[in-house]
Design a protein around this motif. Sequence first.
Motif, short mmCIF file in Angstrom:
data_model
loop_
_atom_site.label_atom_id
_atom_site.label_comp_id
_atom_site.label_asym_id
_atom_site.label_seq_id
_atom_site.Cartn_x
_atom_site.Cartn_y
_atom_site.Cartn_z
N ASP A 170 1.03 -1.27 0.01
CA ASP A 170 0.04 -0.14 0.04
C ASP A 170 0.86 1.34 -0.01
OD1 ASP A 170 -2.50 -0.79 0.08
OD2 ASP A 170 -2.46 -1.67 1.99
N SER A 222 -12.71 4.91 -4.91
CA SER A 222 -13.61 4.95 -3.56
C SER A 222 -14.86 5.89 -3.56
CB SER A 222 -12.51 4.86 -2.36
OG SER A 222 -11.89 6.13 -2.50
N THR A 678 -8.54 -12.29 -3.64
CA THR A 678 -7.45 -11.68 -2.69
C THR A 678 -6.62 -12.64 -2.22
OG1 THR A 678 -9.24 -10.16 -1.93
CG2 THR A 678 -7.36 -10.77 -0.18
N VAL A 689 -3.90 -3.17 -0.70
CA VAL A 689 -5.40 -3.10 -0.56
C VAL A 689 -6.05 -2.08 -1.47
CG1 VAL A 689 -7.39 -2.59 1.27
CG2 VAL A 689 -5.03 -3.84 1.99
N TYR A 690 -5.51 -0.95 -1.47
CA TYR A 690 -5.98 -0.03 -2.36
C TYR A 690 -5.13 1.08 -2.84
CZ TYR A 690 -9.16 4.00 -3.64
OH TYR A 690 -9.91 4.94 -4.29
N SER A 692 -7.11 -0.65 -5.85
CA SER A 692 -7.15 -2.14 -6.65
C SER A 692 -8.35 -2.67 -7.10
CB SER A 692 -6.87 -3.18 -5.75
OG SER A 692 -7.62 -3.24 -4.64
N ALA A 695 -10.88 -3.57 -4.55
CA ALA A 695 -11.32 -2.39 -3.39
C ALA A 695 -12.15 -1.74 -4.22
CB ALA A 695 -10.10 -1.72 -3.07
N LEU A 698 -15.69 -3.61 -4.39
CA LEU A 698 -16.27 -3.52 -3.15
C LEU A 698 -16.82 -2.20 -2.57
CD1 LEU A 698 -13.74 -5.88 -1.25
CD2 LEU A 698 -16.09 -6.33 -2.14
N SER A 699 -15.94 -1.13 -3.14
CA SER A 699 -16.49 0.29 -2.85
C SER A 699 -18.10 0.60 -3.34
CB SER A 699 -15.56 1.35 -3.26
OG SER A 699 -14.50 1.13 -2.48
N ARG A 729 -9.37 -6.20 5.81
CA ARG A 729 -8.23 -5.05 5.43
C ARG A 729 -9.42 -3.91 4.24
NH1 ARG A 729 -3.22 -7.21 2.61
NH2 ARG A 729 -4.89 -8.15 1.46
N TYR A 730 -9.96 -4.64 3.60
CA TYR A 730 -10.72 -3.67 2.73
C TYR A 730 -11.90 -2.75 3.52
CZ TYR A 730 -8.78 -6.64 -0.95
OH TYR A 730 -7.94 -7.36 -1.91
#
Length: 744
Positions: A170, A222, A678, A689-690, A692, A695, A698-699, A729-730
């Motif tokens: 990261d 995000s 993952t 994590v971000y 990516s 991420a 998932l956002s 972590r996400y």
Amino acid sequence: MADTLKDIPEFFEAELGESIAARTDALGTFRELGPPDLCHVIKAHAKPGMKELGSYHYVSGVDASSSATLAAYLNSLTYSLDDTQSWFSKSNAWRIRSGIYCCFNAFSRVDVRVEVKIPGGVESYFVDVRGERHEATAAIWQETYLSAVLRAILYSDDSYYRLAGYRKIDPITNLAGEARFLEAVEALFWRGWQLGSNPEIQTATVVHNHLTSGVMKYFGDSFRYGPAIELYEKLRKKDPEVGTLLAQSFIGQNEEIKAVQVLHDDLKRMPMSYPLLHVQVDFLRSKGEYHMALKLAKFAVNTTPSEFLTWSKLTEVYIDLEDYKNALLTLNSCPMFTYSERDMHRMPAPVKTHLPIKADIMNSGIMEEDAAGRENEADPNLARLPAPALHGTFSKAYSLLTRLASKIGWDDLLRCRSQVFVMEEEYRMQKAKEDVQKTSMGDLPKDEEPEEVAESSSNAAAQTTIKEEEEDTVDENTQNEQVENTEDTTQDKEEENQEEKEEGSNDEEIGEQMDTVDLDEENKEESKPTPKVEHTPLVRPDQAAEDKSKLGDGDDENAKSTPHPSDGVNFSFSNKRLCERWLDNLFMVLYEDLRIYTFWRTEAAHYRAQQMPYRKTGTEWELLGDLALRLWHESEAREAYEQCLDHKFSAKAWMKLLEIYVTESNVQRALLAAVKLTVYHERWYHEIVYPSEIARNLSILIRREGLSKMQNILTSMNLPRPVQQLMTRYFDFAELFKVEGYEL
């Protein structure tokens, strides 16, 4: 007493320092952001006389703001030595004697290096393209830091930048790190054009470059545009074109009124800015105001005719308006640029490669290795399709062409093509008629005299078109740019004339005459051979008359001595254009894709009707999924990717399915795909994590469903504890950085 690092990839050198020497030699070849960071260590054995070992690995995301942070990373490797013990030794006899961390500064085009001797001191310097050492200054460190962060952001999921042994961590782990990143962006923003830009952009600008791409990706993935808005509002005071980025951020934040106000104010100050115009075009398209968008897209082409983006945007608007003929004409006028590969240096072949798997991942029971053997085999006709090899502007143009085909179908696309471009058969017939009329110039009957005037204008147009084409083929390497320079200034007028002519009654007669000349033959060719797709290639679509230089090489006399245009040809070239060679090639690429796709669907339907199993290897299913996506058939792509995963593990198939499941709001299956990816990424050292793709998707779900619901669904999956921690972590990131939906 292992000589390897635990949980970290390594490539062992044949000669000490050869990787550093190779990087130094390649410094002059880096044109944009540069390669990933290189970490090189030398290990010594406690026993005297043992040969020292040199090894290296690639890494991105390490804090490169000072020599101390890079030295800390090198020092952390000393704790990663594999401590496997034997009966007669208490500890590992190998130790790291020294290390060098190399980080490319993309602004000053130098390689910043930190050399650590253990025990001993730390030395920092930078190496220029001539291999000379210089002392690193504070300005150099700031540039290096920002270069490293941008590489970590933009290379995190770059499909064209996959390296074995590439460790990704990261780049920004907390709000303080984000503030420091924004501070560096503000300080170096006006030099961002030096970093280069995406391959679709010919000339990097203040708003189109890798720096702005990295900032927009970081905040856009995000949907946290707030910090970006604050940054752009300060920068906009100096250059109104920054309003492009500010308006995009406001739209991403669902503050459309503010975005429109920004566009209104900045277009007053800079009305010729095509980035500002394009933001307005996209906004109007999102509201269904295609005719208004068309006017702006045309104006953007007039202001910047040398950029691919302006022409491709106009093509998209024409497709929205279902004006497919003008869409083809506009696509044909796009200036194409040669694709430049990513910055990378060639390393000497390592004598040994060490790619360890973390024990927690190996014992999780979720990790799946790539299949070997028959499942990796594929039908050569499928594996050798040319479309996946397209990059840059050619890939984008092909996407527009496939969108056209998905809208109107292959047959209608060929019909449009025949109506707007001069076809090979037409050109041949034209030449034959001219040859015949040479010998019978004075024998024409009087009743044909009225037609001579019309034919004279049409053949004169054909002659000038052929001459233009011969000029275009003088130098094939600069063909597209030359065509652009000769056609840009008249493009809009030609398109307007095209529309007017198509509406007249004379053009209806021309269309009927064109049917008799060419289109029937094409339709017969396309309808005839579909059953024998697998073994006998289909008759390909007629060649457009876009490259008469092949004839002209030995036929210059014919080109120069074109006879007086007063023959009895039954069609007109006056409203037609020459098709660019690259576009004609893309039609053949599309033909190959459609041929394989049609055969697949026909064959699958046949087996289904016969109630027989339809068998393909895992790799074939993956390729078919890619094919269906290229042709805008998402449901068929999903079916193919799911079939692929029944046969083998495929990270690409899981990633595509993750995007499809998120689009369908299938939270359970989307989380399953995220878990699989993952674990796979963790196995290959992608600890980032971000930002990516996982991420980002998932956002989207967190915005839609809420963070607590996502956490509960994850808990209900009863994953092994190490995998649960990886997935958490996400959600921790979403909570820390307050991604929209974190309170729900």
